[in-house]
Design an enzyme around this catalytic site. Structure first.
Site, PDB file in Angstrom:
ATOM      1  N   HIS A 116       0.931  -1.397  -0.232  1.00 32.77           N
ATOM      2  CA  HIS A 116       0.008  -0.262  -0.169  1.00 32.77           C
ATOM      3  C   HIS A 116       1.053   1.261  -0.228  1.00 32.77           C
ATOM      4  O   HIS A 116       0.597   2.469  -0.126  1.00 32.77           O
ATOM      5  CB  HIS A 116      -0.816  -0.458   1.117  1.00 32.77           C
ATOM      6  CG  HIS A 116      -0.446   0.247   2.543  1.00 32.77           C
ATOM      7  ND1 HIS A 116      -0.286  -0.602   3.108  1.00 32.77           N
ATOM      8  CD2 HIS A 116       0.017   1.481   2.892  1.00 32.77           C
ATOM      9  CE1 HIS A 116       0.362  -0.379   4.893  1.00 32.77           C
ATOM     10  NE2 HIS A 116       0.701   0.978   4.288  1.00 32.77           N
ATOM     11  N   ASP A 146       0.583  -7.196   1.117  1.00 30.85           N
ATOM     12  CA  ASP A 146       1.231  -6.133   1.590  1.00 30.85           C
ATOM     13  C   ASP A 146       2.091  -5.686   1.707  1.00 30.85           C
ATOM     14  O   ASP A 146       2.439  -5.006   2.222  1.00 30.85           O
ATOM     15  CB  ASP A 146       0.091  -6.050   2.592  1.00 30.85           C
ATOM     16  CG  ASP A 146       0.611  -4.187   2.669  1.00 30.85           C
ATOM     17  OD1 ASP A 146       0.038  -3.391   1.713  1.00 30.85           O
ATOM     18  OD2 ASP A 146       0.228  -3.239   4.062  1.00 30.85           O
ATOM     19  N   SER A 230       5.008   2.803   8.069  1.00 28.91           N
ATOM     20  CA  SER A 230       4.174   1.453   7.484  1.00 28.91           C
ATOM     21  C   SER A 230       5.336   0.864   6.488  1.00 28.91           C
ATOM     22  O   SER A 230       6.205   1.778   6.276  1.00 28.91           O
ATOM     23  CB  SER A 230       3.390   2.049   6.142  1.00 28.91           C
ATOM     24  OG  SER A 230       2.388   1.780   7.304  1.00 28.91           O
TER      25      SER A 230
END
Length: 383
Positions: A116, A146, A230
């Site tokens: 993402h 992911d 992230s």
């Protein structure tokens, strides 16, 4: 130890030496405590050699020093990831995240980050721990886990991350999250917590319809994970990566629930992304939607399903030349089982295909067509 003195009658009486009694009592106490700890399965070692005890004291200060060394070593392998994305109207926006250098091969190095973070990016740039910026090229990406792999020039890469074994990770152990929250102004930030849970299944919406398309298996931690973290590293006290930070529950009533992709998953997926650019998974070649999403009138009218059929995956369209088309699957067929495993939703079917099957396997589907149950066998192929 006893000391003797004479009383008023001239007889000798004994008197315990207070110091000796205190030492004796302390020794007894140590043995009692030792026995108690060992009965609970906890081993403790008492160093009786003063020189050794002084050289390796178990202190908070030494523990902190070890943590600092581990963090500093891991920080060098954590990078910033900048992704330029082109909007629908042609305007560009820049997103930031983190990544971890996990391999150096000749003049190239590989970075793992989140899917993402780089999704739909037109340009990618990596910022190393010393501030050096370098262009990055996407090698492969997988939305289901992911994860994504980037390739960069290895000229300024000095450190590659070490990964721990997932089976060695335990609930309660100390964990440090390293990344770049809110962009590069806070590069290399470290937060501390513990591993709060293992094998958590978190629903993921991949197509934006507010319905879960997948359940990803993650570690849970209470180490603070903020936007920009992230793709960064979750490490243990030895500086080894136990997970790649991925997401958190962002609700006002929730505090300290973040998630990381386990090291074992990371090493497996990155290997495929390196060699193939994608993760190959078996598929049957249909579009699907959940039976539960349909109004009761459609279920009983158009599909003519028996009342005891309450769940399933409804076939929308069948692509030409796919296993589904060759096996004769049709629109409005309702799949309720695969190889004897119940299919209550499209998620159940996808989980079975991606986790329990492989390309080339035969799969027998239990299907309802116009209210009649039948078995359809097909051979799975690669997507």
């Amino acid at each position: 130890m006893k000391l003797f003195q004479r009383n008023g009658d001239g007889k000798r009486v004994s008197k315990r030496n207070g110091f000796a009694f205190g030492v004796f009592g302390a020794i007894v106490a140590v043995f009692i405590v030792t026995a108690l700890f060992q009965s609970q399965g906890i081993q403790i070692n008492i160093e009786t050699n003063p020189e050794k005890a002084q050289a390796n004291p178990l202190t908070v200060e030494n523990t902190e020093k070890n943590n600092i060394k581990a963090i500093q070593a891991a920080q060098e392998a954590v990078v910033g990831v900048s992704a330029v994305k082109e909007g629908a109207r042609g305007e560009n926006s820049a997103g930031t995240g983190s990544g971890v250098i996990y391999k150096k091969d000749g003049d190239k190095a590989l970075v793992v980050t989140n899917h993402h973070v780089i999704e739909q990016a037109s340009d990618l740039e990596v910022t190393l721990s010393d501030g050096t910026k370098t262009d990055a090229e996407l090698q492969g990406s997988d939305p289901f886990t992911d994860l994504a792999v980037l390739e960069i020039d290895a000229e300024h890469v000095s450190k590659v991350a070490d990964f721990a074994k997932s089976e060695d990770v335990e609930v309660g152990q100390t964990a440090f999250a390293i990344g770049n929250p809110l962009g590069m102004d806070f590069a290399g930030s470290v937060t501390k917590g513990i591993v709060s849970g293992l094998d958590r299944n978190v629903p993921v919406d991949l197509n934006g319809d507010s319905e879960p398309d997948w359940h990803t298996t993650v570690l849970q931690t209470d180490a603070a994970i903020n936007p920009g973290n992230s793709g960064g590293a979750l490490i243990n006290q030895n500086g080894k990566v136990i997970g790649i930070n991925s997401m958190k529950i962002a609700k006002a009533e929730v505090e300290g629930i973040g998630f990381a992709i386990p090291a074992e998953t990371v090493t497996s997926i990155t290997s495929e992304l390196e060699s193939k650019g994608e993760v190959e998974r078996p598929y049957i070649g249909v579009s699907l939607y959940d039976l539960s999403q349909l109004p009761a009138r459609a279920v009983q009218g158009e599909l003519n399903l028996p009342e005891n059929v309450e769940g399933g995956a409804v076939v929308g369209k069948t692509a030409t030349g796919t296993p589904a088309a060759e096996a004769g699957l049709k629109q409005n067929d309702v799949i309720t089982a695969i190889n004897g495993e119940t299919v209550a939703s499209t998620l159940d079917l996808r989980k079975y295909l991606y986790e329990d099957a492989k390309a080339g396997d035969e799969a027998t589907l239990t299907v309802y067509r116009n209210g009649q149950q039948q078995q359809i066998t097909l051979t799975l192929s690669e997507q």
